[in-house]
Design a protein around this motif. Structure first.
Motif, PDB file in Angstrom:
ATOM      1  N   THR A  62      -8.999   4.366 -40.458  1.00 54.37           N
ATOM      2  CA  THR A  62     -10.437   4.397 -40.214  1.00 54.37           C
ATOM      3  C   THR A  62     -11.197   3.543 -41.234  1.00 54.37           C
ATOM      4  O   THR A  62     -10.615   3.000 -42.178  1.00 54.37           O
ATOM      5  CB  THR A  62     -10.938   5.840 -40.307  1.00 54.37           C
ATOM      6  OG1 THR A  62     -10.750   6.304 -41.655  1.00 54.37           O
ATOM      7  CG2 THR A  62     -10.160   6.742 -39.370  1.00 54.37           C
ATOM      8  N   ASP A 138     -13.116   9.446 -39.525  1.00 51.50           N
ATOM      9  CA  ASP A 138     -12.411  10.655 -39.110  1.00 51.50           C
ATOM     10  C   ASP A 138     -13.064  11.884 -39.728  1.00 51.50           C
ATOM     11  O   ASP A 138     -14.137  11.808 -40.319  1.00 51.50           O
ATOM     12  CB  ASP A 138     -10.939  10.567 -39.489  1.00 51.50           C
ATOM     13  CG  ASP A 138     -10.718  10.468 -40.991  1.00 51.50           C
ATOM     14  OD1 ASP A 138     -11.628  10.007 -41.698  1.00 51.50           O
ATOM     15  OD2 ASP A 138      -9.627  10.857 -41.461  1.00 51.50           O
ATOM     16  N   LYS A 693      -5.562  10.232 -39.558  1.00 50.04           N
ATOM     17  CA  LYS A 693      -6.947  10.347 -39.087  1.00 50.04           C
ATOM     18  C   LYS A 693      -7.169  11.816 -38.750  1.00 50.04           C
ATOM     19  O   LYS A 693      -6.706  12.296 -37.718  1.00 50.04           O
ATOM     20  CB  LYS A 693      -7.169   9.439 -37.879  1.00 50.04           C
ATOM     21  CG  LYS A 693      -6.917   7.973 -38.173  1.00 50.04           C
ATOM     22  CD  LYS A 693      -7.009   7.110 -36.938  1.00 50.04           C
ATOM     23  CE  LYS A 693      -5.773   7.258 -36.054  1.00 50.04           C
ATOM     24  NZ  LYS A 693      -4.582   6.654 -36.669  1.00 50.04           N
TER      25      LYS A 693
END
Length: 697
Positions: A62, A138, A693
């Motif tokens: 992410t 996330d 994540k």
């Protein structure tokens, strides 16, 4: 000048060339683990799950992972890489004054610890996601997140600390403006408003003001000069004495003293929750607490205190002549079940409101390492078309458009449903894509997402962030620092001095006592003696029960093994870290070790520990289990005792219960660690280390 700290081997494997020279006779690979007080070796003959990839990859991770690994211009102690494979201890067991400042560039340590403290209260259970999150960050709350009063309590506390305190602050700014106690500022606002009213430019003026406040942060202190919340009277807009009797904090409603920034507001939020009735009573005590052990004989044998209110209502109905009404009431249990079921969406709504407020706050006032200008300018740009339309639209045209949309929404139901059906068919998740976190606030974190990014910054540079300081001392009973010359309130220095300093009467009211009663010699009541006797008896019973658990654990009882060590002895020193954490596995004493080598980062448990002399160099540890970090799929905090047992044990012994942590890998294997003194710190390290994540459950 180099940043102070301690460097030690973190449990990573020895380079291959060293392994070949050291293990030519045995052919057995060994990982070396060194803590600040010991240097030992871990044999990998124990069960180890081998990851599919030996190196963590962030290509599919992410924006949080990318920011944590980026090279920032402003660096803190945790970001100054020491170009070694060893972990750097930045003061996990040191006094807060000895911890390097700042740990993360652009963020004071107290702000960092505030975020981590609240993160610890909010996060209970995380699961790794297979797909990338829509907004790029996330640790969003899962749609299937189950309800528990403990989670409800955390969300209501967040709502108080963000939305409610913010609204109270806005209301006090309005009171200051309306009071004319700051004549120049109020006169300027008044003149601007009525000039715009005469020219029919009120809406453009308000829109332009919002654009300036968003795009140019210094304008906020000019238009709305800050002042301590507790010092401003919400009715008159003038100076008042804080409800706590002394101005010990600037951002709390009561002005209560605090040891570290944000503690006063957190205590206010806890008391705010405790003031509720019924469901709030269950939340405050932790009924159906998230992470309770599955089996706890002590917990099941204790009466449920949250039923007292319900029993009282039943007794009232019985005394009113309906003795059979309660007994034969077929609606009681279904209604209770329905209420608990309906609390889940309510909890989600509260969490979404708090998340939205935090995102807007972090967009307007970004925190490193997130970008400073992008989200703020994006919000300001969205208001430019509104400004243009307001300049070109008359009030009659505005009302005409509004009435058209009202009529269209009322009579165009078939068209709206057909359009919604087409969207659901062609774009199944279009509602998710249109959420503000995935559109105008894309890439803007909540406080939890900000905190996990900061934790990842430390892990990316092999310098885990020290945990928030723990203090059992009472906060100082003196005013916090305040520059009276910068206050724009219409009050003299003497008035401000009298308001912020200790007020005996207000302090007595805040403490639940009174000045007159404190002057009377206290009497020894029989009730206090009886309560003390009951407390002592209960403490003896608790200690006896835990003693029996030791015998049952020896006999093989799984439940009794999980109870061993949950109540640390008075004066026992538990803190450790950052790579070793005292814990138990199946009742057996040991240490959780975290290896952060670049090849196979893993978390292991061994029953062997250092003697504290630092002279151990060849003692071989045989880990009971070892899990690669990248193979962890789920982390879940679990309680050492049930919620009722915690109430009784906490009241009788005045000691904290050491809770546990459950680790689940991708194949479904589970390991439950108990009696972890630094459970929160271990959880945070495991969450921040890998490329997973996460999603909050």
């Amino acid at each position: 000048m180099p940043t102070p700290g301690y460097v030690f081997r973190d449990g990573g494997p020895i380079p291959d060339d060293e392994l070949q020279s050291k293990n030519t006779t045995t052919g057995q690979t060994q990982d070396v683990v060194r803590t600040p007080s010991k240097s030992v070796s871990i044999s990998t003959t124990s069960p180890v799950n081998t990851p599919t990839s030996s190196r963590s990859t962030f290509s599919s991770a992410t924006e949080s992972h990318a920011l944590a690994n980026a090279d920032h211009d402003e660096k803190g102690a945790a970001q100054n890489g020491h170009n070694e494979t060893e972990v750097k201890d930045l003061g996990w067991n040191d006094h807060p004054d000895d911890v390097p400042k700042p740990l993360v560039g652009g963020l004071p340590n107290e702000e960092l610890w505030l975020l981590v403290r609240r993160f610890n209260k909010q996060m209970y259970h995380v699961k790794a996601m297979n797909e990338a999150p829509p907004g790029g960050l996330d640790l969003n709350i899962a749609d299937e997140d189950e309800f528990s009063p403990d989670k409800l309590r955390a969300n209501v506390e967040r709502l108080y600390m963000t939305v409610i305190v913010g609204v109270i602050g806005f209301g006090k700014h309005i009171a200051r403006l309306r009071s004319w106690r700051e004549p120049r500022r109020t006169a300027a606002f008044c003149a601007a408003y009525f000039i715009a009213w005469i020219l029919n430019l009120v809406v453009p003026l308000l829109t332009l003001t919002f654009i300036v406040l968003i795009a140019y942060p210094p304008s906020r202190d000019v238009l709305f000069p800050p002042a301590p919340l507790a010092l401003v009277d919400s009715k008159t807009g003038g100076v008042q004495s804080p409800m706590a009797g002394v101005l010990g904090s600037h951002d709390s409603v009561t002005g209560a003293p605090e040891n570290y920034k944000g503690e006063a507001v957190e205590k206010e939020a806890g008391n705010f929750v405790n003031s509720f009735a019924s469901i709030a009573l269950s939340s405050a005590s932790g009924k159906k607490d998230h992470g309770n052990p599955e089996s706890d004989p002590l917990n099941t044998s204790i009466p449920d205190p949250t039923n007292i209110a319900v029993a009282g209502a039943d007794a009232r109905d019985n005394t009113a002549g309906g003795s059979n009404t309660v007994k034969h009431d077929k609606t009681k249990q279904p209604m209770e079940d329905a209420m608990w079921t309906k609390m889940r969406p309510i909890m989600h709504v509260i969490g979404d409101i708090a998340d939205g407020w935090e995102r807007f706050a972090n967009a307007l006032s970004p925190t490193a390492p997130f970008p400073e200008d992008g989200p703020r300018l994006r919000l300001a740009a969205l208001l430019i078309p509104v400004l243009a339309i307001s300049l070109l639209t008359t009030s009659a045209m505005f009302m005409k458009m509004n009435t058209f949309f009202v009529g269209f929404g009322f009579f165009a139901d078939p068209i709206i449903w057909r359009a919604a059906s087409w969207l659901n068919r062609e774009f199944p998740h279009w509602q998710k894509l249109l959420e503000i976190r995935n559109t105008i606030l894309k890439g803007v974190p909540t406080n939890a997402q900000l905190t996990v990014t900061l934790l990842r910054v430390g892990e990316a540079h092999k310098a885990p962030l020290p945990p928030p300081p723990r203090s059992d001392e009472a906060p100082p009973d003196h005013p916090a620092e305040l520059d009276k010359d910068d206050l724009t309130l219409d009050a003299s220095h003497e008035e401000v001095h009298d308001a912020i300093h200790h007020d005996a009467e207000s302090k007595a009211i805040a403490d639940g006592s009174s000045t007159t009663s404190s002057m009377v010699k206290p009497k020894h009541h029989h009730g206090a003696r009886v309560l003390g006797f009951l407390k002592g008896t209960t403490k003896t019973g608790v200690e006896a029960k835990l003693g029996i658990d030791k015998v049952r654990a020896t006999a093989g009882s799984k439940t009794a093994k999980n109870h061993l060590g949950i109540l640390p002895k008075p004066g026992e020193y538990l803190p450790s870290g950052p790579i070793d954490f005292k814990a138990r596995y199946k009742g057996k004493k040991g240490w959780v070790y975290i290896s952060t080598s670049a090849t196979t980062p893993c978390v292991s448990f061994s029953s062997h520990a250092s003697d504290g002399t630092g002279e151990q160099t060849t003692n071989e540890l045989e880990p009971i289990f070892s899990i690669p970090i990248e193979e962890i799929k789920e982390l879940k905090k679990v309680g050492g005792l049930g919620w009722k047992s915690k109430l009784i044990v906490g009241w009788a012994t005045d000691r904290n219960v050491a809770d546990g942590l459950e680790i689940i890998d991708k194949t479904g294997n589970s390991w439950k660690l108990t009696a972890i003194g630094l459970r929160e710190e271990l959880f945070n390290r495991l969450v921040a280390m890998g490329s997973q994540k996460w999603e909050s459950w």
